[in-house]
Motif scaffolding. Structure first.
Motif, PDB file in Angstrom:
ATOM      1  N   LEU A 149      20.403  89.834 -28.073  1.00  0.00           N
ATOM      2  CA  LEU A 149      20.561  90.231 -26.094  1.00  0.00           C
ATOM      3  C   LEU A 149      21.582  90.032 -25.687  1.00  0.00           C
ATOM      4  O   LEU A 149      22.484  88.867 -25.740  1.00  0.00           O
ATOM      5  N   ARG A 167      12.184  89.512 -23.086  1.00  0.00           N
ATOM      6  CA  ARG A 167      12.709  88.370 -24.014  1.00  0.00           C
ATOM      7  C   ARG A 167      11.379  87.816 -23.472  1.00  0.00           C
ATOM      8  O   ARG A 167       9.952  87.430 -24.475  1.00  0.00           O
ATOM      9  N   TYR A 203      10.727  91.052 -26.733  1.00  0.00           N
ATOM     10  CA  TYR A 203      12.244  90.780 -27.936  1.00  0.00           C
ATOM     11  C   TYR A 203      13.056  89.798 -28.718  1.00  0.00           C
ATOM     12  O   TYR A 203      12.822  88.898 -27.836  1.00  0.00           O
ATOM     13  N   ALA A 204      13.359  89.861 -29.703  1.00  0.00           N
ATOM     14  CA  ALA A 204      13.872  89.224 -30.798  1.00  0.00           C
ATOM     15  C   ALA A 204      15.115  89.521 -31.303  1.00  0.00           C
ATOM     16  O   ALA A 204      15.391  88.711 -32.059  1.00  0.00           O
ATOM     17  N   GLY A 215      18.253  84.846 -21.860  1.00  0.00           N
ATOM     18  CA  GLY A 215      17.365  85.012 -22.711  1.00  0.00           C
ATOM     19  C   GLY A 215      18.850  85.511 -23.589  1.00  0.00           C
ATOM     20  O   GLY A 215      18.346  86.276 -24.829  1.00  0.00           O
ATOM     21  N   ASP A 255      21.533  86.083 -26.309  1.00  0.00           N
ATOM     22  CA  ASP A 255      22.494  85.393 -27.130  1.00  0.00           C
ATOM     23  C   ASP A 255      23.817  86.140 -27.180  1.00  0.00           C
ATOM     24  O   ASP A 255      24.596  84.915 -28.461  1.00  0.00           O
ATOM     25  N   ARG A 295      15.052  88.547 -18.195  1.00  0.00           N
ATOM     26  CA  ARG A 295      13.974  87.992 -18.582  1.00  0.00           C
ATOM     27  C   ARG A 295      12.446  88.427 -19.178  1.00  0.00           C
ATOM     28  O   ARG A 295      11.843  88.612 -19.714  1.00  0.00           O
TER      29      ARG A 295
END
Length: 151
Positions: free
Chosen positions: A103, A94, A99-100, A121, A123, A91
């Protein structure tokens, strides 16, 4: 290579986990995931596109903040499934720090956690060895969710 769940699909893992004392030597097309302390110490000499970092539950994200835009992968290790600190780290990365990149939840990750990990968050998910990733894909449809204001 092992299989993992990434953005709702089963894929072959193209990243190799490196422990603190291991000498990394990536194979062609393979990335390395280094522990935070090692990543910090070796960062200037690393290939940024092929090097990720892993965080333990006690690690501080502060050393990563200047480099978040260039980090392709951050893995957060869950030593036991009952340790919720990884959710908080996700959390923070993101929500607060934007942060993009990928993760990834790793370690003692169970099917029953996937829906909630995704909500925080994550993925991608490297499940515990006894958790078949093919069966775990259904976990993302176990619950429906709507904000309280929509009910």
């Amino acid at each position: 290579m092992s299989r993992l769940i990434c953005r709702g699909e089963l894929i072959e893992d193209r990243w190799r986990w490196v422990d603190a004392d291991e000498a990394p030597a990536p194979a062609a097309g393979e990335g390395l995931i280094l522990p935070l302390a090692r990543w910090c110490a070796q960062r200037p000499g690393l290939d940024a596109a092929r090097t990720g970092v892993w965080l333990g539950p006690d690690d501080d994200v502060a050393p990563l903040l200047p480099w978040l835009a260039t980090l392709p992968l951050i893995a957060i290790r869950f030593p036991v499934f009952t340790d919720g600190r990884g959710y908080s780290l996700a959390r923070l990365l993101r929500g607060r720090h934007g942060y993009a990149g990928e993760l990834r939840a790793v370690g003692d990750v169970l099917r029953d956690q996937l829906y909630f990990l995704q909500r925080c968050g994550f993925d991608s998910f490297a499940l515990r060895a006894d958790q078949p990733p093919e069966e775990a894909l259904a976990a993302f449809h176990d619950y429906s969710w709507a904000p309280l204001s929509a009910r």
